[in-house]
Motif scaffolding. Structure first.
Motif, PDB file in Angstrom:
ATOM      1  N   SER A  74       0.861  -1.184   0.000  1.00 17.73           N
ATOM      2  CA  SER A  74       0.000   0.000   0.000  1.00 17.73           C
ATOM      3  C   SER A  74       0.891   1.226   0.000  1.00 17.73           C
ATOM      4  O   SER A  74       1.586   1.495   0.986  1.00 17.73           O
ATOM      5  CB  SER A  74      -0.870   0.022   1.256  1.00 17.73           C
ATOM      6  N   TYR A  75       0.864   1.956  -1.107  1.00 17.40           N
ATOM      7  CA  TYR A  75       1.702   3.150  -1.187  1.00 17.40           C
ATOM      8  C   TYR A  75       0.991   4.350  -0.599  1.00 17.40           C
ATOM      9  O   TYR A  75      -0.189   4.586  -0.867  1.00 17.40           O
ATOM     10  CB  TYR A  75       2.086   3.458  -2.640  1.00 17.40           C
ATOM     11  N   ARG A  76       1.712   5.048   0.248  1.00 13.60           N
ATOM     12  CA  ARG A  76       1.289   6.351   0.752  1.00 13.60           C
ATOM     13  C   ARG A  76       2.519   7.233   0.743  1.00 13.60           C
ATOM     14  O   ARG A  76       3.593   6.755   1.155  1.00 13.60           O
ATOM     15  CB  ARG A  76       0.829   6.235   2.217  1.00 13.60           C
ATOM     16  N   PRO A  77       2.412   8.474   0.288  1.00  8.96           N
ATOM     17  CA  PRO A  77       3.592   9.340   0.348  1.00  8.96           C
ATOM     18  C   PRO A  77       4.103   9.390   1.795  1.00  8.96           C
ATOM     19  O   PRO A  77       3.309   9.511   2.732  1.00  8.96           O
ATOM     20  CB  PRO A  77       3.054  10.711  -0.092  1.00  8.96           C
ATOM     21  N   GLY A  78       5.394   9.234   1.976  1.00  6.62           N
ATOM     22  CA  GLY A  78       5.973   9.228   3.320  1.00  6.62           C
ATOM     23  C   GLY A  78       6.321   7.831   3.806  1.00  6.62           C
ATOM     24  O   GLY A  78       7.045   7.663   4.782  1.00  6.62           O
ATOM     25  N   ARG A  79       5.822   6.801   3.143  1.00  2.38           N
ATOM     26  CA  ARG A  79       6.085   5.410   3.561  1.00  2.38           C
ATOM     27  C   ARG A  79       7.359   4.850   2.933  1.00  2.38           C
ATOM     28  O   ARG A  79       7.652   3.664   3.118  1.00  2.38           O
ATOM     29  CB  ARG A  79       4.934   4.483   3.129  1.00  2.38           C
ATOM     30  N   GLU A  80       8.083   5.650   2.182  1.00  2.00           N
ATOM     31  CA  GLU A  80       9.159   5.115   1.339  1.00  2.00           C
ATOM     32  C   GLU A  80      10.190   4.280   2.114  1.00  2.00           C
ATOM     33  O   GLU A  80      10.571   3.198   1.661  1.00  2.00           O
ATOM     34  CB  GLU A  80       9.853   6.250   0.561  1.00  2.00           C
ATOM     35  N   GLU A  81      10.618   4.777   3.274  1.00  3.92           N
ATOM     36  CA  GLU A  81      11.655   4.038   4.031  1.00  3.92           C
ATOM     37  C   GLU A  81      11.116   2.694   4.533  1.00  3.92           C
ATOM     38  O   GLU A  81      11.806   1.683   4.512  1.00  3.92           O
ATOM     39  CB  GLU A  81      12.194   4.885   5.193  1.00  3.92           C
ATOM     40  N   GLU A  82       9.869   2.736   4.996  1.00  3.87           N
ATOM     41  CA  GLU A  82       9.201   1.522   5.463  1.00  3.87           C
ATOM     42  C   GLU A  82       9.105   0.496   4.316  1.00  3.87           C
ATOM     43  O   GLU A  82       9.303  -0.710   4.513  1.00  3.87           O
ATOM     44  CB  GLU A  82       7.789   1.940   5.879  1.00  3.87           C
TER      45      GLU A  82
END
Ligand SMILES: [Zn+2]
Ligand SMILES: [Zn+2]
Length: 256
Positions: free
Chosen positions: A76-84
């Protein structure tokens, strides 16, 4: 002519969670064989990543040599989740990662329980918002496949007129990023009653040289490979002749 399909979007854990085991996965394999599927990609939601068992997948790969078992993940992509997401991608030797948008500012717009949320939106504005997040998904560089590209239509809410202009910037980004789009047949069984993405958007993907793969988004084994003959015919009519495959996130293809 016999047709070889891939199904790269299969949820064995569904929304139940639990753990991968051979016992859990084998019925999906039997179903896939019966559907003419050559490659079966398990791609559970990243929230259930703890339920993935690499040993079960490895064992099935050796037990069923006539069918390539692949391990993917639907994130599930959400802006801000990139590192996770980067951390999740490192946890298992995934063959492919599907990036999907399921929520906007924590509203799960594709979930029937939250369908009432559409009433507070101008639908054209909502489409612009959805596709702006999808564009970020394409640009983040973390995924191989774009999941159910126009899922914002799931409950049939669509702005008036031509929908292509809403999606065009995201499609351009997907093309530039070299991402693959899945033809996802689950939409045919949702209120929108249409494949994801729509024929019009798939035709635009073809013009933009965006490769495609195929996924059923099965949440139970009987849904594996569902409506793939329809999807194949549609892709073929549009001009596609190959389906993209992945091994360890490296790309190959098979004839459609
Ligand atoms: Zn999804
Ligand atoms: Zn899914």
């Amino acid at each position: 002519m016999s047709v070889d399909y891939v199904d790269y979007h299969v949820h064995a854990l569904g929304h139940k969670g639990g753990q991968y085991s051979e016992e859990l996965l084998i019925p999906y394999i039997h179903r896939a064989r019966g559907q003419g599927i050559r490659e079966l990609g398990f791609a559970d939601h990243d929230e259930y990543i703890a339920g993935i068992d690499e040993a079960s997948i490895a064992s099935l790969k050796t037990r069923f040599t006539d069918l390539n078992v692949k391990l993917g993940l639907e994130v599930s992509y959400r802006p801000g989740r990139e590192e996770e997401i980067k951390a999740a991608a490192r946890r298992f030797p995934f063959d492919f990662l599907i990036g999907s948008v399921h929520d906007l500012d924590s509203w799960m717009f594709d979930h029937p329980d939250y369908r009432f949320g559409y009433s507070s939106w101008d639908i054209a504005e909502l489409y612009r918002k959805y596709y702006s997040v999808l564009e970020k998904l394409a640009l983040c560089g973390l995924f191989d496949i774009v999941g159910h590209l126009d899922v914002i239509k799931v409950f049939g809410y669509q702005p008036e007129g031509d929908l292509l202009p809403f999606a065009e910037p995201a499609l351009q980004a997907i093309s530039r990023a070299g991402l693959v789009v899945e033809a996802n047949t689950a939409g045919l069984h949702k209120p929108c009653a249409e494949i994801y993405p729509s024929k019009e958007l798939l035709a635009r993907c073809f013009e933009l040289n965006i490769p495609v793969t195929l996924g059923s988004d099965a949440h139970i084994e009987s849904e594996v490979g569902r409506d793939f003959a329809y999807a194949r015919e549609l892709l073929y009519q549009i001009g596609y002749r190959r389906l993209t495959t992945f091994v360890q996130r490296r790309r190959g293809s098979i004839l459609l």
